[in-house]
Design a protein around this motif. Structure first.
Motif, PDB file in Angstrom:
ATOM      1  N   ALA A 161     -27.990  -5.841  47.693  1.00 31.88           N
ATOM      2  CA  ALA A 161     -28.409  -4.453  47.476  1.00 31.88           C
ATOM      3  C   ALA A 161     -28.477  -4.007  46.026  1.00 31.88           C
ATOM      4  N   THR A 162     -28.189  -4.874  45.052  1.00 30.16           N
ATOM      5  CA  THR A 162     -28.050  -4.367  43.684  1.00 30.16           C
ATOM      6  C   THR A 162     -29.153  -4.790  42.723  1.00 30.16           C
ATOM      7  N   GLY A 163     -30.082  -5.649  43.138  1.00 32.07           N
ATOM      8  CA  GLY A 163     -31.244  -5.961  42.312  1.00 32.07           C
ATOM      9  C   GLY A 163     -32.316  -4.898  42.483  1.00 32.07           C
ATOM     10  N   GLY A 164     -33.479  -5.120  41.879  1.00 30.85           N
ATOM     11  CA  GLY A 164     -34.530  -4.112  41.933  1.00 30.85           C
ATOM     12  C   GLY A 164     -34.982  -3.796  43.344  1.00 30.85           C
ATOM     13  N   VAL A 165     -35.275  -4.818  44.144  1.00 28.65           N
ATOM     14  CA  VAL A 165     -35.723  -4.594  45.519  1.00 28.65           C
ATOM     15  C   VAL A 165     -34.607  -3.976  46.352  1.00 28.65           C
ATOM     16  N   GLY A 166     -33.385  -4.468  46.181  1.00 30.25           N
ATOM     17  CA  GLY A 166     -32.260  -3.966  46.960  1.00 30.25           C
ATOM     18  C   GLY A 166     -31.937  -2.519  46.671  1.00 30.25           C
ATOM     19  N   VAL A 167     -31.886  -2.168  45.396  1.00 30.55           N
ATOM     20  CA  VAL A 167     -31.584  -0.785  45.018  1.00 30.55           C
ATOM     21  C   VAL A 167     -32.658   0.156  45.549  1.00 30.55           C
ATOM     22  N   CYS A 168     -33.918  -0.227  45.391  1.00 26.22           N
ATOM     23  CA  CYS A 168     -34.985   0.635  45.896  1.00 26.22           C
ATOM     24  C   CYS A 168     -34.936   0.738  47.412  1.00 26.22           C
ATOM     25  N   SER A 169     -34.595  -0.351  48.103  1.00 29.46           N
ATOM     26  CA  SER A 169     -34.474  -0.303  49.569  1.00 29.46           C
ATOM     27  C   SER A 169     -33.426   0.722  49.977  1.00 29.46           C
ATOM     28  N   VAL A 170     -32.303   0.712  49.265  1.00 26.19           N
ATOM     29  CA  VAL A 170     -31.250   1.697  49.514  1.00 26.19           C
ATOM     30  C   VAL A 170     -31.784   3.111  49.286  1.00 26.19           C
ATOM     31  N   GLN A 171     -32.436   3.325  48.149  1.00 29.87           N
ATOM     32  CA  GLN A 171     -32.921   4.658  47.808  1.00 29.87           C
ATOM     33  C   GLN A 171     -33.942   5.171  48.829  1.00 29.87           C
ATOM     34  N   LEU A 172     -34.866   4.313  49.227  1.00 24.81           N
ATOM     35  CA  LEU A 172     -35.900   4.746  50.173  1.00 24.81           C
ATOM     36  C   LEU A 172     -35.333   4.975  51.566  1.00 24.81           C
ATOM     37  N   ALA A 173     -34.358   4.146  51.965  1.00 25.65           N
ATOM     38  CA  ALA A 173     -33.729   4.362  53.266  1.00 25.65           C
ATOM     39  C   ALA A 173     -32.981   5.697  53.294  1.00 25.65           C
ATOM     40  N   LYS A 174     -32.285   6.010  52.198  1.00 20.79           N
ATOM     41  CA  LYS A 174     -31.595   7.308  52.108  1.00 20.79           C
ATOM     42  C   LYS A 174     -32.609   8.449  52.086  1.00 20.79           C
ATOM     43  N   LEU A 175     -33.712   8.250  51.372  1.00 16.12           N
ATOM     44  CA  LEU A 175     -34.743   9.284  51.299  1.00 16.12           C
ATOM     45  C   LEU A 175     -35.330   9.561  52.680  1.00 16.12           C
ATOM     46  N   ALA A 176     -35.365   8.532  53.525  1.00 10.41           N
ATOM     47  CA  ALA A 176     -35.874   8.696  54.889  1.00 10.41           C
ATOM     48  C   ALA A 176     -34.861   9.360  55.812  1.00 10.41           C
ATOM     49  N   GLY A 177     -33.621   9.503  55.349  1.00  6.08           N
ATOM     50  CA  GLY A 177     -32.592  10.139  56.170  1.00  6.08           C
ATOM     51  C   GLY A 177     -31.734   9.175  56.949  1.00  6.08           C
ATOM     52  N   ALA A 178     -31.732   7.888  56.560  1.00  2.00           N
ATOM     53  CA  ALA A 178     -30.931   6.885  57.256  1.00  2.00           C
ATOM     54  C   ALA A 178     -29.485   6.903  56.782  1.00  2.00           C
TER      55      ALA A 178
END
Length: 336
Positions: A161-178
């Protein structure tokens, strides 16, 4: 022009600052004055050499490019993108490949690119933030939004979760309300994950991520949809691929866009059919994905996580940090 190059594959010490001729844009091309360029996980691999990939030498690293249009080749001007426009460059170069991988990248002062690859920047988006987006954030956007369709209320586990793809995955999932659980082996990076809104951090140096996920959301049951994660984001692969299947609820899905720890793990496919798990692959990004990301940044809804911004000459330092896994998010080079 000033550029960072390597003339032979090998260690970071092979990188050097060189003076190269300024490129002239051919028909169909635009000349971009580079203002910021970002590195990705494949940059160290390209430097070391990936068998089967034809890398032109001398090679200029850097696939994520932001700058200004300074010239067009003959009959190549794009309507609505006049000279002087601030732009992001889509890294996909037709059927040729990707900047920094099979085409010379942007770790230089000027780069000639296909004019159709130009994406105008909103005024409020900085060159550094723009350069952090295309390859990692574009890949994550397509996986999370377009292919994975993560929705509000879903329970999502993100591995790596801490590289570029991982961090963005976290951010977008949170933005979606997950509700998001994220795995890392670093205590320092665990705190950084909490700072960007992760609900549950799993430190894999202290806990088994399968047991930790099941403790959070229950153990998946064949005839009960109540236990387990709705979605597991797993572009790590390797030995974690079969283990991660034990975290997915009945009817859940696994999203993957890569296999950084190995692409051919042994898999017990009984988990896939017994729990009716959907395996969803995702590859690269579309031009629309990049436009959507820029809009999210311009609206203040998404902030690219940038680990460092250094002068172009310090590219070897940033590349070594990628190799040493000291990066959280993206590393960006500023071109004066």
């Amino acid at each position: 022009m000033k550029a960072v190059i390597f003339e032979e594959h090998g260690p970071v010490s092979n990188l050097k600052v060189a003076d190269l001729p300024r490129p002239e844009p051919a028909q169909g091309q635009a000349l971009v004055r580079v203002r910021a360029v970002a590195l990705n996980g494949f940059d160290p691999m390209i430097l070391a050499r990936i068998p089967g990939i034809n890398t032109p030498l001398p090679m200029i690293p850097g696939g994520d490019i932001a700058g200004e249009v300074v010239a067009y080749g003959p009959d190549s001007a794009i309507a609505g993108i006049p000279i002087g426009t601030r732009v992001l460059v889509d890294p996909l170069v037709g059927n040729t490949g990707v900047f920094g991988e099979t085409v010379r990248g942007g770790a230089c002062e000027f780069v000639a690119v296909p004019a159709i690859n130009l994406v105008p920047l909103p005024d409020v988006v900085s060159f550094e933030d723009a350069a952090a987006l295309p390859i990692a954030y574009g890949t994550a956007y397509r996986m999370i939004r377009e292919r994975g369709k993560i929705a509000a209320g879903e329970k999502v586990l993100v591995l790596g979760a801490t590289g570029g793809v991982g961090v963005c995955s976290v951010q977008l999932a949170k933005l979606a309300g997950a509700e998001v659980a994220a795995a890392t082996s670093s205590a320092a990076k665990a705190e950084q994950l909490r700072a960007i809104g992760v609900d549950h951090v799993i430190n894999t140096s202290e806990a088994d991520f399968v047991k930790a996920t099941q403790a959070l959301w229950g153990k998946p049951r064949v005839f009960d949809e109540g236990g387990g994660a709705d979605v597991v984001v797993n572009f790590v692969g390797g030995d974690d691929w079969p283990r991660a299947l034990r975290c997915v609820r009945r009817g859940g899905r696994v999203l993957t866009c890569g296999a950084t720890n190995g692409y051919d793990p042994k898999t017990d496919i009984r988990f896939i059919w017994s729990f009716e798990i959907s395996i969803v692959g995702s590859n690269c990004w579309s031009r629309g994905d990049l436009v959507d990301l820029l809009d999210l940044v311009a609206q203040g809804r998404l902030k690219p996580q940038i680990s460092s911004v250094r002068p172009l000459e310090e590219l070897p330092v940033s590349l070594q940090e990628l190799i040493d896994r000291k990066v959280f998010g993206k590393v960006v080079l500023r071109v004066a």
